[in-house]
Design a protein around this motif. Structure first.
Motif, PDB file in Angstrom:
ATOM      1  N   PRO A  49       0.800  -1.186   0.216  1.00 30.78           N
ATOM      2  CA  PRO A  49      -0.074   0.063  -0.174  1.00 30.78           C
ATOM      3  C   PRO A  49       0.796   1.300   0.009  1.00 30.78           C
ATOM      4  O   PRO A  49       0.410   2.459  -0.594  1.00 30.78           O
ATOM      5  CB  PRO A  49      -0.876  -0.095   1.257  1.00 30.78           C
ATOM      6  CG  PRO A  49      -0.091  -1.132   2.172  1.00 30.78           C
ATOM      7  CD  PRO A  49       0.738  -1.955   1.195  1.00 30.78           C
ATOM      8  N   HIS A  50       2.049   1.059   0.670  1.00 31.44           N
ATOM      9  CA  HIS A  50       2.867   2.446   0.789  1.00 31.44           C
ATOM     10  C   HIS A  50       3.536   2.811  -0.518  1.00 31.44           C
ATOM     11  O   HIS A  50       4.272   3.801  -0.751  1.00 31.44           O
ATOM     12  CB  HIS A  50       3.702   2.251   1.706  1.00 31.44           C
ATOM     13  CG  HIS A  50       4.668   1.223   1.810  1.00 31.44           C
ATOM     14  ND1 HIS A  50       4.172  -0.197   1.996  1.00 31.44           N
ATOM     15  CD2 HIS A  50       6.054   0.960   1.413  1.00 31.44           C
ATOM     16  CE1 HIS A  50       4.988  -1.107   1.872  1.00 31.44           C
ATOM     17  NE2 HIS A  50       6.514  -0.307   1.637  1.00 31.44           N
ATOM     18  N   MET A  51       3.823   1.664  -1.584  1.00 36.55           N
ATOM     19  CA  MET A  51       4.379   1.961  -2.655  1.00 36.55           C
ATOM     20  C   MET A  51       3.579   2.375  -3.811  1.00 36.55           C
ATOM     21  O   MET A  51       2.460   2.151  -4.112  1.00 36.55           O
ATOM     22  CB  MET A  51       5.370   0.713  -3.318  1.00 36.55           C
ATOM     23  CG  MET A  51       6.295   0.359  -2.347  1.00 36.55           C
ATOM     24  SD  MET A  51       6.668  -1.469  -3.278  1.00 36.55           S
ATOM     25  CE  MET A  51       7.716  -2.067  -1.900  1.00 36.55           C
ATOM     26  N   THR A  52       4.252   3.381  -4.900  1.00 36.70           N
ATOM     27  CA  THR A  52       3.408   3.584  -6.025  1.00 36.70           C
ATOM     28  C   THR A  52       3.283   2.280  -6.823  1.00 36.70           C
ATOM     29  O   THR A  52       3.758   1.227  -6.713  1.00 36.70           O
ATOM     30  CB  THR A  52       4.211   4.704  -6.804  1.00 36.70           C
ATOM     31  OG1 THR A  52       5.357   3.823  -7.162  1.00 36.70           O
ATOM     32  CG2 THR A  52       4.546   5.550  -6.394  1.00 36.70           C
ATOM     33  N   VAL A  53       2.347   2.450  -7.845  1.00 34.12           N
ATOM     34  CA  VAL A  53       2.245   1.259  -8.877  1.00 34.12           C
ATOM     35  C   VAL A  53       3.286   1.100  -9.500  1.00 34.12           C
ATOM     36  O   VAL A  53       3.887  -0.246  -9.568  1.00 34.12           O
ATOM     37  CB  VAL A  53       1.105   1.830  -9.865  1.00 34.12           C
ATOM     38  CG1 VAL A  53       0.833   0.698 -11.263  1.00 34.12           C
ATOM     39  CG2 VAL A  53      -0.188   1.728  -9.051  1.00 34.12           C
ATOM     40  N   PHE A  54       4.120   1.921  -9.965  1.00 39.83           N
ATOM     41  CA  PHE A  54       5.160   1.901 -10.580  1.00 39.83           C
ATOM     42  C   PHE A  54       6.270   0.724  -9.576  1.00 39.83           C
ATOM     43  O   PHE A  54       6.986  -0.332 -10.128  1.00 39.83           O
ATOM     44  CB  PHE A  54       6.342   2.904 -10.871  1.00 39.83           C
ATOM     45  CG  PHE A  54       7.601   2.716 -11.470  1.00 39.83           C
ATOM     46  CD1 PHE A  54       7.785   2.783 -12.942  1.00 39.83           C
ATOM     47  CD2 PHE A  54       8.760   2.353 -10.991  1.00 39.83           C
ATOM     48  CE1 PHE A  54       8.876   2.451 -13.452  1.00 39.83           C
ATOM     49  CE2 PHE A  54       9.850   2.009 -11.394  1.00 39.83           C
ATOM     50  CZ  PHE A  54       9.837   2.024 -12.899  1.00 39.83           C
ATOM     51  N   ASN A  55       6.422   0.980  -8.515  1.00 38.66           N
ATOM     52  CA  ASN A  55       7.259   0.358  -7.591  1.00 38.66           C
ATOM     53  C   ASN A  55       6.633  -0.929  -7.008  1.00 38.66           C
ATOM     54  O   ASN A  55       7.447  -1.814  -6.831  1.00 38.66           O
ATOM     55  CB  ASN A  55       7.590   1.290  -6.184  1.00 38.66           C
ATOM     56  CG  ASN A  55       8.617   2.373  -6.430  1.00 38.66           C
ATOM     57  OD1 ASN A  55       9.614   2.008  -7.176  1.00 38.66           O
ATOM     58  ND2 ASN A  55       8.630   3.499  -5.956  1.00 38.66           N
ATOM     59  N   ASN A  56       5.419  -1.005  -7.146  1.00 40.48           N
ATOM     60  CA  ASN A  56       4.863  -2.298  -6.812  1.00 40.48           C
ATOM     61  C   ASN A  56       5.327  -3.230  -7.961  1.00 40.48           C
ATOM     62  O   ASN A  56       5.552  -4.458  -7.809  1.00 40.48           O
ATOM     63  CB  ASN A  56       3.208  -2.168  -7.000  1.00 40.48           C
ATOM     64  CG  ASN A  56       2.744  -2.294  -5.170  1.00 40.48           C
ATOM     65  OD1 ASN A  56       2.701  -3.116  -4.695  1.00 40.48           O
ATOM     66  ND2 ASN A  56       2.364  -0.991  -4.897  1.00 40.48           N
ATOM     67  N   ILE A  57       5.047  -2.656  -9.279  1.00 36.33           N
ATOM     68  CA  ILE A  57       5.446  -3.659 -10.338  1.00 36.33           C
ATOM     69  C   ILE A  57       6.832  -3.800 -10.355  1.00 36.33           C
ATOM     70  O   ILE A  57       7.184  -4.933 -10.814  1.00 36.33           O
ATOM     71  CB  ILE A  57       4.837  -3.065 -11.756  1.00 36.33           C
ATOM     72  CG1 ILE A  57       3.203  -2.888 -11.636  1.00 36.33           C
ATOM     73  CG2 ILE A  57       5.379  -3.799 -12.975  1.00 36.33           C
ATOM     74  CD1 ILE A  57       3.024  -2.097 -12.960  1.00 36.33           C
TER      75      ILE A  57
END
Ligand SMILES: Nc1ncnc2c1ncn2[C@@H]1O[C@H](COP(=O)(O)OP(=O)(O)O)[C@@H](O)[C@H]1O
Ligand SMILES: [Mg+2]
Length: 363
Positions: free
Chosen positions: A88-96
């Motif tokens: 939840p604390h990461m952006t979509v970019f960082n999640n991917i």
């Protein structure tokens, strides 16, 4: 080559036999759906392949390698679950990007690969957001992107669409099917939704109570179900099943359901005679029952309308026989009154005959 092979896979939880000797051969690059009711052992099978459960016995091969003793992280698989489990604390970019960063992929390459999967899944404009700012469908696409970005040898997906609303589920189902054609990565997809299985699978593995009961192409599962269980699990509305008795006379072979009697011929009659079974279950799909408000030369029985359900494109007609209610699918314009007399026909060769005591198909 990275097919997946299960040989006599067994997994018990105490006295619960979750998976009972399942053998399954999944071809390289194919999309196989494990289909069955809740509790039949689908998730357990998937978790054994992933290495999240240790089987009691049996072999799991990914490619030519037996992976039973291999750590999950070394199996080169990616899993997508029903709950997307995004950070939840990461952006979509960082999640991917996360699985790539874990593997120390250089940051320039991370950027290109994330961009590429984001384009594939139509989420480029979401890359800077956090998961909390996304809809359920968008979150699910991010979870898929995170699985795809690693380019694993095998995808394992456990009901990934079931948290989406009906409309979005249909949409995402088609997207996934497109994606499968692009990626050609061996995929094992778990669902209890027969329509999802029919529409996406190269092959469906139907499970019941820990056992694999049929493994075939969707059309075969639909047109040649191996048992009454498979027959009633596939199709909507499901197949009508009626108990019937066989009688062989000098005039031919007849099936009598108590409500109607008709003659079977050709390969059907031969198969029934050869089986020597006299208590059978007659299966007729609702779409193969033809309802008419007039008697015709091919009418097989007469009955009463119980209720009519117009659905727009077609109409589900519930008919009442002595032993219960059955469903037929008629055209969208079909109308009749409750209690009205109608005549029903079907092609004897469109039916399915099962041995009542074993449930197994005879024809
Ligand atoms: N961790 C566990 N402990 C005990 N029983 C379990 C556990 N996981 C699953 N089961 C049981 O094993 C059977 C198969 O479960 P599961 O593989 O989750 O089925 P499905 O995914 O088809 O719904 C069920 O009877 C379930 O209750
Ligand atoms: Mg499950």
């Amino acid at each position: 080559m990275t097919g997946v092979t299960l040989a006599n896979l067994v997994k018990n939880y105490g006295s619960v036999q979750a998976v009972k000797s399942v053998s399954l051969d999944i071809e390289d690059g194919s999309f196989v759906v494990l289909l069955g009711p809740s509790g039949c052992g689908k998730t357990t099978t998937l978790r054994c392949i992933a290495g999240l459960e240790v089987p009691d016995s049996g072999d799991i091969n990914i490619g030519q390698v037996r992976v039973n003793d291999m750590q999950p992280k070394d199996r080169d698989i990616a899993m997508v679950f029903q709950n997307y489990a995004l950070y939840p604390h990461m952006t979509v970019f960082n999640n991917i990007a996360f699985p790539l960063k874990m593997r120390k992929v250089p940051s320039a390459e991370v950027k290109t690969r994330v961009q590429k999967v984001a384009e594939m899944l139509n989420i480029v404009e979401l890359l800077a957001r956090k998961p909390g700012q996304l809809s359920g469908g968008q979150q699910q696409r991010v979870a898929l992107a995170r699985a795809i970005v690693r380019q694993p040898k095998v995808f394992l997906m456990d009901e990934p669409l079931s948290n989406l609303d009906a409309r979005l589920r249909l949409y995402t189902r088609a997207e996934l099917k497109r994606l499968k054609q692009e990626l050609k990565v061996t995929t094992i997809f778990v669902t209890h939704d027969q329509a999802e299985a029919m529409s996406m699978a190269d092959k469906i593995a139907v499970m019941n109570a820990g056992e694999l009961v049929q493994y075939a192409e969707p059309y075969i599962i639909y047109s040649k179900p191996a048992s009454t269980f498979v027959a009633s699990f596939i199709g909507s509305p499901p197949m009508n099943l009626m108990k019937a008795t066989v009688s062989v006379t000098s005039d031919g072979t007849f099936l009598d359901t108590g409500s109607f009697k008709y003659k079977v011929s050709g390969t059907f009659a031969d198969a029934i005679k050869k089986s020597g079974v006299s208590d059978v279950t007659l299966g007729v799909r609702p779409e193969d029952l033809i309802i008419s408000t007039k008697q015709a030369s091919d009418s097989i029985f007469e009955c009463e309308i119980y209720v009519v359900e117009p659905l727009g494109a077609n109409t589900v007609v519930d008919i009442k026989l002595k032993d219960g209610l059955y469903k037929a699918v008629a055209s969208g314009t079909f109308r009749a009154d409750v209690g009205q007399k109608v005549w029903v026909s079907f092609l004897p060769e469109s039916t399915h005959i099962f041995n009542t005591s074993t449930g197994q198909a005879i024809t």
